[in-house]
Design a protein around this motif. Structure first.
Motif, mmCIF file in Angstrom:
data_model
loop_
_atom_site.group_PDB
_atom_site.id
_atom_site.type_symbol
_atom_site.label_atom_id
_atom_site.label_comp_id
_atom_site.label_asym_id
_atom_site.label_seq_id
_atom_site.Cartn_x
_atom_site.Cartn_y
_atom_site.Cartn_z
ATOM 1 N N LEU A 1 0.561 -1.574 0.472
ATOM 2 C CA LEU A 1 0.016 -0.071 0.270
ATOM 3 C C LEU A 1 1.032 1.043 -0.218
ATOM 4 O O LEU A 1 0.608 2.119 -0.398
ATOM 5 N N GLY A 2 1.872 1.022 0.814
ATOM 6 C CA GLY A 2 2.758 2.332 0.467
ATOM 7 C C GLY A 2 2.182 3.822 0.628
ATOM 8 O O GLY A 2 2.255 3.588 2.350
ATOM 9 N N GLY A 3 3.239 4.199 -0.487
ATOM 10 C CA GLY A 3 2.179 5.680 0.345
ATOM 11 C C GLY A 3 0.721 6.297 0.829
ATOM 12 O O GLY A 3 0.685 6.733 1.504
ATOM 13 N N LEU A 4 0.118 4.958 0.476
ATOM 14 C CA LEU A 4 -1.638 5.133 0.775
ATOM 15 C C LEU A 4 -1.659 5.580 2.575
ATOM 16 O O LEU A 4 -2.502 5.708 2.658
ATOM 17 N N ILE A 5 -0.170 4.536 3.326
ATOM 18 C CA ILE A 5 -0.657 4.772 4.939
ATOM 19 C C ILE A 5 -0.199 5.827 5.150
ATOM 20 O O ILE A 5 1.299 5.748 5.217
ATOM 21 N N PRO A 6 -0.640 6.217 6.256
ATOM 22 C CA PRO A 6 -0.570 8.074 7.017
ATOM 23 C C PRO A 6 0.465 8.087 7.581
ATOM 24 O O PRO A 6 1.087 6.899 7.944
ATOM 25 N N ALA A 7 1.442 8.573 7.579
ATOM 26 C CA ALA A 7 2.871 8.352 8.261
ATOM 27 C C ALA A 7 2.388 8.182 9.250
ATOM 28 O O ALA A 7 3.427 8.374 10.420
ATOM 29 N N GLY A 8 1.716 8.769 10.425
ATOM 30 C CA GLY A 8 1.714 9.175 11.661
ATOM 31 C C GLY A 8 1.200 7.317 12.098
ATOM 32 O O GLY A 8 1.920 6.580 13.082
ATOM 33 N N LEU A 9 0.942 6.704 11.776
ATOM 34 C CA LEU A 9 0.078 5.044 11.895
ATOM 35 C C LEU A 9 1.969 4.439 11.608
ATOM 36 O O LEU A 9 1.895 3.778 12.603
ATOM 37 N N VAL A 10 2.492 4.938 10.671
ATOM 38 C CA VAL A 10 3.363 3.140 10.534
ATOM 39 C C VAL A 10 4.403 3.784 11.515
ATOM 40 O O VAL A 10 5.442 3.104 12.310
ATOM 41 N N ARG A 11 4.984 5.384 12.215
ATOM 42 C CA ARG A 11 5.395 5.528 13.168
ATOM 43 C C ARG A 11 5.046 4.858 14.211
ATOM 44 O O ARG A 11 6.255 4.260 14.875
ATOM 45 N N ARG A 12 3.723 4.940 14.615
ATOM 46 C CA ARG A 12 3.000 4.293 15.343
ATOM 47 C C ARG A 12 3.218 2.141 15.456
ATOM 48 O O ARG A 12 3.671 2.255 16.368
ATOM 49 N N TRP A 13 3.326 2.215 13.904
ATOM 50 C CA TRP A 13 3.963 0.998 13.542
ATOM 51 C C TRP A 13 5.020 1.171 14.013
ATOM 52 O O TRP A 13 5.454 -0.621 15.068
ATOM 53 N N CYS A 14 5.658 1.694 14.179
ATOM 54 C CA CYS A 14 7.410 0.962 14.392
ATOM 55 C C CYS A 14 7.524 1.894 15.947
ATOM 56 O O CYS A 14 7.792 0.183 16.459
ATOM 57 N N ARG A 15 7.083 2.020 16.479
ATOM 58 C CA ARG A 15 7.375 2.103 18.255
ATOM 59 C C ARG A 15 6.714 0.926 18.399
ATOM 60 O O ARG A 15 7.630 0.434 19.588
ATOM 61 N N ALA A 16 5.617 0.473 18.057
ATOM 62 C CA ALA A 16 4.694 0.078 18.420
ATOM 63 C C ALA A 16 5.804 -1.826 18.868
ATOM 64 O O ALA A 16 5.500 -3.489 19.916
#
Length: 301
Positions: free
Chosen positions: A48-63
């Motif tokens: 999905l690449g850029g369709l995922i909001p950056a904020g969600l990606v940051r939270r996933w990385c932190r998770a």
């Protein structure tokens, strides 16, 4: 493997403290399962690449980091938007999701990471820029690809030491990757990474060094108690403030070397006498890089 490759004097036997016990196994299994599920979710969603909001990606990385049982302490200003070269010292596989928590980015990775179980697929599908470290002639092309990605507005993560260190000391930043930031006219975002035990003592348990395996490093982390990852986002270096990659690399280097003590001294201080021979390892000779017309020492690149 050619002799030019950047390397560190760190080894699991000399540098890395053991963690966990038999009683820690159930907790470690639960944590490992959580990390695996989160990484697999990332692999599924990567197309999905850029369709995922950056904020969600940051939270996933932190998770991912939190699922491994590691608390995250992030300090400093938010990284800027637009084309950005983000650089950090390199200690652990945890460094990758930690930097993703600062700002989602394309990663500059050695080709060997493609072979990592599960995580290799995630890195590849996440748009990583791979570097063939044993092919000197490929370096100018890699720098050009990084510059193109930066011009397109992407953030690119690089670990300019070229190798992982245990965290008691760090290597110098090699300069080649900074040429991409100069060519693209984008800022450089330095980040300092450090791992501690809750209460303040530095920890080398998360280190992924030497002949260590990925599973052994992951197991140490999920077995440990009270690990804290400190992520310090340092002041951004605007484009045009440094005339060449030499000065830009030095400006981006986190000041964690200490004034005089060598890595061997830092290691042997905590070693028993029988272990000191393993700890007294000298760094490999200067790594080499390449310019289009000749092979150059990475210290001069």
């Amino acid at each position: 493997m050619s002799v030019w490759l950047p390397s560190a004097p760190c080894t699991p036997g000399a540098c890395v403290e053991p963690t966990g016990s038999a009683t820690a196994v159930p907790r470690a299994v639960v944590r490992l399962t959580g990390v695996t599920l989160l990484v697999l979710t990332g692999i599924v969603l990567a197309p999905l690449g850029g369709l995922i909001p950056a904020g969600l990606v940051r939270r996933w990385c932190r998770a991912i980091v939190r699922a491994a049982g590691v608390r995250v302490r992030l300090t400093g200003a938010a990284a800027p938007t637009g084309g950005l070269l983000m650089v950090a010292n390199h200690i652990s596989w945890l460094d990758i999701p930690l930097l993703g928590a600062v700002r989602p980015a394309r990663m500059l990775a050695k080709t060997e990471i493609r072979q990592w179980p599960v995580a290799g697929a995630l890195v590849a599908r996440g748009g990583a820029l791979f570097i063939e470290r044993d092919r000197l002639r490929a370096l100018p092309e890699t720098v050009a690809r990084i510059a193109d990605a930066l011009r397109d507005g992407a953030a690119v993560v690089a670990f300019p030491e070229g190798s992982t260190w245990c965290g008691r000391a760090q290597g110098r930043f090699h300069r080649a990757v900074f040429q991409a930031a100069l060519d693209a006219g984008v800022p450089v975002q330095p980040v300092r990474l450090h791992y501690r035990i809750a209460g303040g003592a530095a920890s080398t348990a998360p280190a992924f060094v030497g002949e260590d395996t990925l599973f052994a490093s992951v197991w140490r982390v999920v077995s440990a108690r009270g690990l804290v990852a400190e992520v310090e986002v340092l002041p951004v270096i605007p484009p045009g403030t440094h005339p060449d990659r030499r000065s830009l690399a030095r400006a981006a280097e986190p000041a964690t070397h200490g004034p005089t003590r060598t890595h061997a001294a830092l290691v042997t201080r905590d070693q028993a006498p029988s272990d000191r021979s393993r700890a007294e390892v000298r760094p490999a000779s200067g790594a080499r890089a390449v310019r289009p017309d000749s092979r150059q020492d990475l210290e001069r690149a």
